[in-house]
Design a protein around this motif. Structure first.
Motif, PDB file in Angstrom:
ATOM      1  N   ARG A 227      45.973  34.645  10.262  1.00  0.00           N
ATOM      2  CA  ARG A 227      45.024  35.448  11.041  1.00  0.00           C
ATOM      3  C   ARG A 227      45.355  36.937  10.919  1.00  0.00           C
ATOM      4  O   ARG A 227      44.474  37.791  10.926  1.00  0.00           O
ATOM      5  CB  ARG A 227      45.074  35.026  12.509  1.00  0.00           C
ATOM      6  N   SER A 228      46.641  37.232  10.855  1.00  0.00           N
ATOM      7  CA  SER A 228      47.112  38.602  10.693  1.00  0.00           C
ATOM      8  C   SER A 228      48.520  38.544  10.131  1.00  0.00           C
ATOM      9  O   SER A 228      49.092  37.459   9.969  1.00  0.00           O
ATOM     10  CB  SER A 228      47.089  39.367  12.022  1.00  0.00           C
ATOM     11  N   VAL A 229      49.075  39.697   9.830  1.00  0.00           N
ATOM     12  CA  VAL A 229      50.438  39.789   9.314  1.00  0.00           C
ATOM     13  C   VAL A 229      51.186  40.845  10.117  1.00  0.00           C
ATOM     14  O   VAL A 229      50.677  41.955  10.331  1.00  0.00           O
ATOM     15  CB  VAL A 229      50.460  40.170   7.818  1.00  0.00           C
ATOM     16  N   LEU A 230      52.377  40.474  10.579  1.00  0.00           N
ATOM     17  CA  LEU A 230      53.242  41.453  11.224  1.00  0.00           C
ATOM     18  C   LEU A 230      54.058  42.164  10.159  1.00  0.00           C
ATOM     19  O   LEU A 230      54.793  41.518   9.402  1.00  0.00           O
ATOM     20  CB  LEU A 230      54.173  40.777  12.225  1.00  0.00           C
TER      21      LEU A 230
ATOM     22  N   LEU B 114      57.558  40.916   6.207  1.00  0.00           N
ATOM     23  CA  LEU B 114      56.173  40.509   6.435  1.00  0.00           C
ATOM     24  C   LEU B 114      56.173  39.118   7.051  1.00  0.00           C
ATOM     25  O   LEU B 114      56.711  38.174   6.466  1.00  0.00           O
ATOM     26  CB  LEU B 114      55.391  40.499   5.117  1.00  0.00           C
ATOM     27  N   ILE B 115      55.569  38.985   8.241  1.00  0.00           N
ATOM     28  CA  ILE B 115      55.535  37.702   8.941  1.00  0.00           C
ATOM     29  C   ILE B 115      54.082  37.274   9.114  1.00  0.00           C
ATOM     30  O   ILE B 115      53.330  37.915   9.872  1.00  0.00           O
ATOM     31  CB  ILE B 115      56.217  37.780  10.318  1.00  0.00           C
ATOM     32  N   PRO B 116      53.642  36.203   8.452  1.00  0.00           N
ATOM     33  CA  PRO B 116      52.271  35.734   8.644  1.00  0.00           C
ATOM     34  C   PRO B 116      52.096  35.120  10.024  1.00  0.00           C
ATOM     35  O   PRO B 116      52.969  34.410  10.510  1.00  0.00           O
ATOM     36  CB  PRO B 116      52.107  34.676   7.535  1.00  0.00           C
ATOM     37  N   ASP B 117      50.977  35.421  10.667  1.00  0.00           N
ATOM     38  CA  ASP B 117      50.683  34.828  11.972  1.00  0.00           C
ATOM     39  C   ASP B 117      49.674  33.702  11.755  1.00  0.00           C
ATOM     40  O   ASP B 117      48.484  33.936  11.572  1.00  0.00           O
ATOM     41  CB  ASP B 117      50.122  35.874  12.930  1.00  0.00           C
TER      42      ASP B 117
ATOM     43  N   SER C 143      48.690  43.878  10.822  1.00  0.00           N
ATOM     44  CA  SER C 143      47.803  44.208   9.702  1.00  0.00           C
ATOM     45  C   SER C 143      46.836  43.062   9.421  1.00  0.00           C
ATOM     46  O   SER C 143      47.218  41.886   9.468  1.00  0.00           O
ATOM     47  CB  SER C 143      48.620  44.491   8.438  1.00  0.00           C
ATOM     48  N   ILE C 144      45.573  43.423   9.111  1.00  0.00           N
ATOM     49  CA  ILE C 144      44.598  42.444   8.634  1.00  0.00           C
ATOM     50  C   ILE C 144      44.083  42.877   7.259  1.00  0.00           C
ATOM     51  O   ILE C 144      42.950  42.566   6.872  1.00  0.00           O
ATOM     52  CB  ILE C 144      43.432  42.255   9.626  1.00  0.00           C
ATOM     53  N   ASP C 145      44.933  43.580   6.511  1.00  0.00           N
ATOM     54  CA  ASP C 145      44.611  43.982   5.141  1.00  0.00           C
ATOM     55  C   ASP C 145      44.276  42.734   4.327  1.00  0.00           C
ATOM     56  O   ASP C 145      45.110  41.828   4.207  1.00  0.00           O
ATOM     57  CB  ASP C 145      45.824  44.705   4.545  1.00  0.00           C
ATOM     58  N   PRO C 146      43.059  42.630   3.762  1.00  0.00           N
ATOM     59  CA  PRO C 146      42.668  41.421   3.036  1.00  0.00           C
ATOM     60  C   PRO C 146      43.634  41.048   1.918  1.00  0.00           C
ATOM     61  O   PRO C 146      43.914  39.855   1.710  1.00  0.00           O
ATOM     62  CB  PRO C 146      41.287  41.778   2.476  1.00  0.00           C
TER      63      PRO C 146
ATOM     64  N   ARG D 123      47.805  37.353   0.049  1.00  0.00           N
ATOM     65  CA  ARG D 123      49.160  37.235  -0.511  1.00  0.00           C
ATOM     66  C   ARG D 123      49.991  36.199   0.240  1.00  0.00           C
ATOM     67  O   ARG D 123      50.831  35.503  -0.349  1.00  0.00           O
ATOM     68  CB  ARG D 123      49.823  38.607  -0.442  1.00  0.00           C
ATOM     69  N   LEU D 124      49.756  36.053   1.544  1.00  0.00           N
ATOM     70  CA  LEU D 124      50.541  35.147   2.363  1.00  0.00           C
ATOM     71  C   LEU D 124      49.771  33.879   2.745  1.00  0.00           C
ATOM     72  O   LEU D 124      50.147  33.171   3.674  1.00  0.00           O
ATOM     73  CB  LEU D 124      51.013  35.869   3.626  1.00  0.00           C
TER      74      LEU D 124
END
Length: 208
Positions: free
Chosen positions: A140-143, A79-82, A123-126, A131-132
């Motif tokens: 803004r999103s998560v890869l 999981l990579i936070p953007d 992913s933009i799952d809230p 979590r990140l």
């Protein structure tokens, strides 16, 4: 620069003849999942380069944060936070068109690097964003990277480049400032000196 056809390698056979076969260890180190030893590299890395491909071409983009910012979800998923950036979103545009990604993890002071190849979803799952989050600020999103192959790269490139050698570091003043670059590209209507003065504060306020 034009390359003489007599000196151009155009086949795998010619490439193998030039370089020889890979060593056994270089093949055996490749895995299809995140071995515990490879997870240790990822959790220690404050920086990863993300390579993508899309209809407008190739892109490689830096991603950095505190060590462990890339989360190992399981042995096949990262999981990579953007975080906040310039909103060009070149990498994300590419991933929408072509989910294949390549990652190169760097750990300060360590010669070996870690390479991960896989496919990514945006992913933009809230729940995932929360979590990140850092300091209450979600990405803004998560890869979500689905891992295909993982292997470490030996230290030769880092040793040759003296990447972590303090004596090899340059002062920022040795190269054109960001304001100078923008002024030279845009012209005198852009105030490069003001941009440089304001940049440190602006970066500090917009990290997350």
């Amino acid at each position: 620069m034009k390359i003489d056809d007599a000196h151009r390698i155009t086949s795998v056979e010619a490439l193998t003849a030039r370089y020889g076969e890979p060593g056994e260890a270089s093949l055996l180190k490749e895995t299809a999942s995140l071995h515990a030893n490879y997870c240790a590299f990822i959790r220690a890395a404050p920086f990863v380069a993300l390579a993508t491909s899309g209809p407008d071409g190739l892109d490689v983009s830096p991603r950095g944060d505190a060590p462990g910012f890339v989360e190992v979800h399981d042995d096949k998923t990262l999981l990579i936070p953007d975080r906040r950036g310039n909103n060009r979103v070149d990498s994300l545009r590419n991933i929408i068109a072509d989910p294949r990604v390549a990652l190169l993890f760097l750990v300060p002071g360590i010669g070996e690097t870690l390479r991960v190849n896989g496919r990514a979803d945006i992913s933009i799952d809230p729940a995932l964003l929360e979590r990140l989050a850092v300091d209450g600020k979600p990405p803004r999103s998560v890869l979500v990277v689905h891992v295909d192959t993982v292997f470490f790269q030996c230290s030769r490139a880092v040793v040759r480049s003296r990447l972590w050698d303090p004596a090899a570091q340059l002062p920022r003043s040795a190269l054109p400032s960001t304001g100078r670059i923008l002024r030279d590209l845009i012209g005198d209507r852009f105030d490069g000196e003001a941009y440089d003065r304001e940049l440190p504060e602006r970066v500090g306020k917009t990290l997350y």
